[in-house]
Design a protein around this motif. Structure first.
Motif, short mmCIF file in Angstrom:
data_model
loop_
_atom_site.label_atom_id
_atom_site.label_comp_id
_atom_site.label_asym_id
_atom_site.label_seq_id
_atom_site.Cartn_x
_atom_site.Cartn_y
_atom_site.Cartn_z
N ARG A 4 0.87 -1.18 0.00
CA ARG A 4 0.00 0.00 0.00
C ARG A 4 0.91 1.23 0.00
N TYR A 5 0.50 2.26 -0.75
CA TYR A 5 1.33 3.45 -0.89
C TYR A 5 0.53 4.70 -0.55
N GLU A 6 1.25 5.74 -0.11
CA GLU A 6 0.66 7.06 0.09
C GLU A 6 1.44 8.07 -0.72
N ALA A 7 0.72 8.95 -1.41
CA ALA A 7 1.34 10.02 -2.19
C ALA A 7 1.19 11.33 -1.43
N THR A 8 2.27 12.10 -1.37
CA THR A 8 2.24 13.40 -0.72
C THR A 8 2.87 14.44 -1.62
N LEU A 9 2.43 15.68 -1.46
CA LEU A 9 3.01 16.82 -2.15
C LEU A 9 3.38 17.84 -1.09
N LYS A 33 3.83 -1.33 8.11
CA LYS A 33 3.47 -2.75 8.19
C LYS A 33 4.29 -3.51 7.17
N GLY A 34 5.04 -4.50 7.63
CA GLY A 34 5.81 -5.32 6.70
C GLY A 34 7.29 -5.02 6.71
N TYR A 35 7.82 -4.71 5.56
CA TYR A 35 9.27 -4.69 5.32
C TYR A 35 10.02 -3.70 6.21
N LEU A 37 5.95 9.29 -3.38
CA LEU A 37 5.11 8.10 -3.27
C LEU A 37 5.89 7.10 -2.43
N GLU A 38 5.32 6.67 -1.29
CA GLU A 38 6.08 5.80 -0.38
C GLU A 38 5.18 4.71 0.18
N ALA A 39 5.75 3.52 0.33
CA ALA A 39 4.99 2.39 0.85
C ALA A 39 4.72 2.57 2.34
#
Length: 289
Positions: A45-50, A207-209, A271-273
């Motif tokens: 899952r990713y979130e995009a920020t500006l 969550k995860g890696y 864009l980051e997981a």
């Protein structure tokens, strides 16, 4: 990676379209038909920020089996951006695993906004585009550089092109993994992407890696299917600070983007997981009597 001019609120949509382009896939593939190829899965899952402000969210799943692979992604606007530039998109690719290389046979992508819906479909064989279509068909633009049959040979679709296949048996998390490049055809535009090593980092998803990533510089060169005078094209071609951090898919020699960053006049588009769950898949065992 299709747009990137953000000087006014209206142009801020470019940030999401850049990041959404990634969800549809838009990076690089290092294909090498050698070495053993394992199997694995990714659920991210990713979130995009500006400039640190949330503007979008997305998901990406990948499954690599013994003789075939599939990948699917979806994303959409969020936060303040959704109020005036709402939209969503999907992307998918599938194909065969041949002697350790990912060989795509099909790619599709959709984009939905309040003003229009667009669907792209590409059929491929051995790295060449057999057929493609955009629905609705875009109007002819005399300023757009034409894409020839030659431009559609020896290319990757954007989704398959978002994964790095690392050949050999050495550590996949190596500077050498970044030193590659590829030609991409996204149904409308043909462009080249070149990677180069920048640094190693350690990341931790919510969550995860939790582990190392190899950070690569990304250089964009348009080839055909674009309008040369468009500021977004000039901006991307001149940009030298785009970077992608790649993390491994467990059980394979595949690296996929964990984070992507693009400088903009309004601040970094990132864009980051937030979730990066990956696991090796046991190989199939032949039944015996």
């Amino acid at each position: 990676m299709n747009t990137q001019r953000m000087i006014s609120p209206g142009l801020a949509k470019g940030a999401l379209r850049v990041l959404g382009g990634f969800f549809a896939g838009a990076s690089l593939l290092l294909g090498a038909p050698h070495a053993a190829f394992a199997q694995g899965k990714l659920d991210a899952r990713y979130e995009a920020t500006l400039a640190g402000i949330p503007v979008g969210k997305g998901a990406w799943t990948i499954e690599i089996a013994e003789d075939q692979f599939s990948a699917a992604a979806s994303g959409g606007t969020a936060g303040l951006l959704k109020a005036f530039a709402g939209g969503s998109g999907t992307g998918a690719s599938q194909g065969r695993v041949v002697n350790g290389a990912l060989v795509a046979t099909g790619y599709s992508a959709t984009t939905t906004t309040s003003k229009k819906f667009e669907a792209i479909r590409i059929t491929m064989a051995n790295g060449n585009v057999k057929d493609f279509a955009i629905d609705p068909e875009p109007p002819v633009d005399g300023d757009r550089l034409p894409v020839t049959d030659a431009h559609r040979r020896g290319v990757y679709d954007p989704m398959t092109g978002s994964m790095i296949k690392v050949p050999g048996t050495a550590d996949v998390m190596s500077p050498d993994s970044c030193r590659t490049g590829a030609g991409i055809f996204d149904g409308r535009m043909r462009y080249d992407l070149k990677l180069d090593f920048k640094r190693m980092e350690t990341v931790k998803a919510e969550k995860g890696y939790h582990g190392p990533v190899v950070v690569c510089a990304v250089y964009f060169t348009p080839v055909a299917g674009y309008i040369p005078d468009r500021p977004v094209i000039k901006y991307l071609a001149a940009q030298r600070n785009i970077e992608i951090a790649f993390a491994p898919v467990a059980g394979t020699r595949i690296l996929v983007p964990f984070r992507m960053s693009i400088p903009t006049p309004l601040g970094p588009a990132v864009l980051e997981a937030t979730q990066f769950i990956t696991q090796a898949t046991p190989p199939r065992v032949a039944k015996t009597q």
